[in-house]
Design a protein around this motif. Structure first.
Motif, mmCIF file in Angstrom:
data_model
loop_
_atom_site.group_PDB
_atom_site.id
_atom_site.type_symbol
_atom_site.label_atom_id
_atom_site.label_comp_id
_atom_site.label_asym_id
_atom_site.label_seq_id
_atom_site.Cartn_x
_atom_site.Cartn_y
_atom_site.Cartn_z
ATOM 1 N N UNK A 89 -1.360 -19.348 -1.403
ATOM 2 C CA UNK A 89 -2.207 -19.880 -0.368
ATOM 3 C C UNK A 89 -2.027 -18.882 1.054
ATOM 4 N N UNK A 90 -3.173 -18.291 1.488
ATOM 5 C CA UNK A 90 -3.075 -17.406 2.615
ATOM 6 C C UNK A 90 -3.475 -18.016 3.698
ATOM 7 N N UNK A 91 -2.413 -18.193 4.851
ATOM 8 C CA UNK A 91 -2.721 -19.160 5.956
ATOM 9 C C UNK A 91 -2.616 -18.155 7.100
ATOM 10 N N UNK A 123 0.101 -30.123 8.000
ATOM 11 C CA UNK A 123 1.322 -29.613 7.416
ATOM 12 C C UNK A 123 1.346 -30.568 6.109
ATOM 13 N N UNK A 124 0.781 -31.877 6.223
ATOM 14 C CA UNK A 124 0.981 -32.667 5.144
ATOM 15 C C UNK A 124 0.212 -32.164 3.909
ATOM 16 N N UNK A 125 -0.782 -31.711 4.229
ATOM 17 C CA UNK A 125 -1.932 -31.095 3.176
ATOM 18 C C UNK A 125 -1.200 -29.795 2.596
ATOM 19 N N UNK A 126 -1.063 -28.862 3.297
ATOM 20 C CA UNK A 126 -0.679 -27.554 2.844
ATOM 21 C C UNK A 126 0.766 -27.528 2.494
ATOM 22 N N UNK A 173 -5.853 -21.334 -7.266
ATOM 23 C CA UNK A 173 -5.158 -20.159 -6.878
ATOM 24 C C UNK A 173 -5.629 -19.223 -5.822
ATOM 25 N N UNK A 174 -6.554 -19.507 -5.068
ATOM 26 C CA UNK A 174 -7.200 -18.851 -4.290
ATOM 27 C C UNK A 174 -7.770 -19.168 -2.932
ATOM 28 N N UNK A 175 -6.939 -19.715 -2.256
ATOM 29 C CA UNK A 175 -7.154 -20.394 -1.030
ATOM 30 C C UNK A 175 -6.845 -19.733 0.407
ATOM 31 N N UNK A 176 -7.777 -19.550 1.303
ATOM 32 C CA UNK A 176 -7.512 -18.986 2.481
ATOM 33 C C UNK A 176 -7.559 -20.300 3.637
ATOM 34 N N UNK A 177 -6.772 -20.071 4.480
ATOM 35 C CA UNK A 177 -6.784 -21.477 5.463
ATOM 36 C C UNK A 177 -6.749 -20.437 7.032
ATOM 37 N N UNK A 178 -7.786 -21.040 7.539
ATOM 38 C CA UNK A 178 -7.896 -20.593 8.788
ATOM 39 C C UNK A 178 -7.778 -21.791 9.940
#
Length: 241
Positions: A1-3, A206-209, A226-231
């Motif tokens: 996961x890309x945060x 925080x809870x979700x990630x 496998x491919x999540x970007x979080x902004x």
């Protein structure tokens, strides 16, 4: 996961819009899963600017929206069809036949869910844009003992209706049910872009990630993709190390 955490809404919106534009320029016939609510408005505004400046064309793009209220016509100013036209579709060159939402006025809800699922099965999203509800919902997939994988009608929880009441004249006007893509459909997207803003979302972010994967926090299931970007803006990301 890309945060990724941004110091301003302007920078977050521009980054997301440029990300979408790059995807479309690399794949003009991209399939986009789109979201509504207050979270994507700035992103759509930036995409409109980029289109008007000639940086991106939507002429071959196809879109599928996450959800629609039950009982609202497309010309109702609180329907998600109206929202999408107001914030994006009417300002870019996407063909009207290339945009898809559940039909909030469908007479047979089961048939409408099957129709929308058939469309989604034929066109896997290259990216699915998501916001995050205060209770961890994605789309209108509310916390529950079990979640539906396909499109379904959901009774909206009171906290969700109260959160959306700011868009209506009163809470009584907020629909009590909505069509939504199921979590299974969302997770079939090749890539997911989750956008969250505001200090009031920091706890659920925080809870979700980072918390356990559970249907009581539907967004936690994104940890399985496998491919999540979080902004995030700084306030939404303030509890993450």
């Amino acid at each position: 996961m890309d945060i990724r955490i941004f110091e301003s809404a302007e920078k977050l919106d521009l980054h997301a819009a440029e990300w979408f534009s790059e995807l479309i320029n690399q794949k003009p016939g991209a399939v986009l899963g789109l979201a509504t609510g207050s979270t994507p408005i700035g992103i759509y505004a930036k995409l409109v600017e980029q289109h008007r400046s000639g940086k991106v064309s939507f002429a071959e793009v196809t879109t599928y929206n996450l959800d629609e209220y039950v009982g609202l016509t497309p010309d109702n100013d609180q329907s998600y069809a109206y929202y999408m036209n107001q914030h994006l579709f009417s300002h870019v060159d996407i063909p009207p036949g290339n945009v898809h939402l559940p039909d909030g006025m469908a007479l047979d809800p089961a048939a409408e869910c099957a129709r929308y699922d058939a469309l989604l099965a034929e066109h896997a999203a290259d990216v699915q844009l998501l916001g995050l509800g205060h209770n961890g919902h994605i789309g209108f997939n509310e916390p529950d003992e079990q979640l539906s994988s396909g499109t379904h009608v959901v009774a909206l929880k009171e906290e969700t209706r109260q959160a959306n009441a700011r868009f209506f004249s009163s809470l009584d006007e907020v629909p009590k049910a909505a069509y939504t893509m199921g979590v299974g459909s969302i997770l079939k997207a090749k890539q997911i872009l989750l956008v969250v803003r505001g200090s009031d979302k920091a706890g659920i972010v925080k809870e979700a990630l980072t918390g356990p994967v559970t249907t009581q926090v539907p967004a936690s299931l994104l940890q399985l993709h496998p491919n999540v970007i979080v902004l995030l803006d700084q306030e939404a990301g303030r509890l993450l190390s």
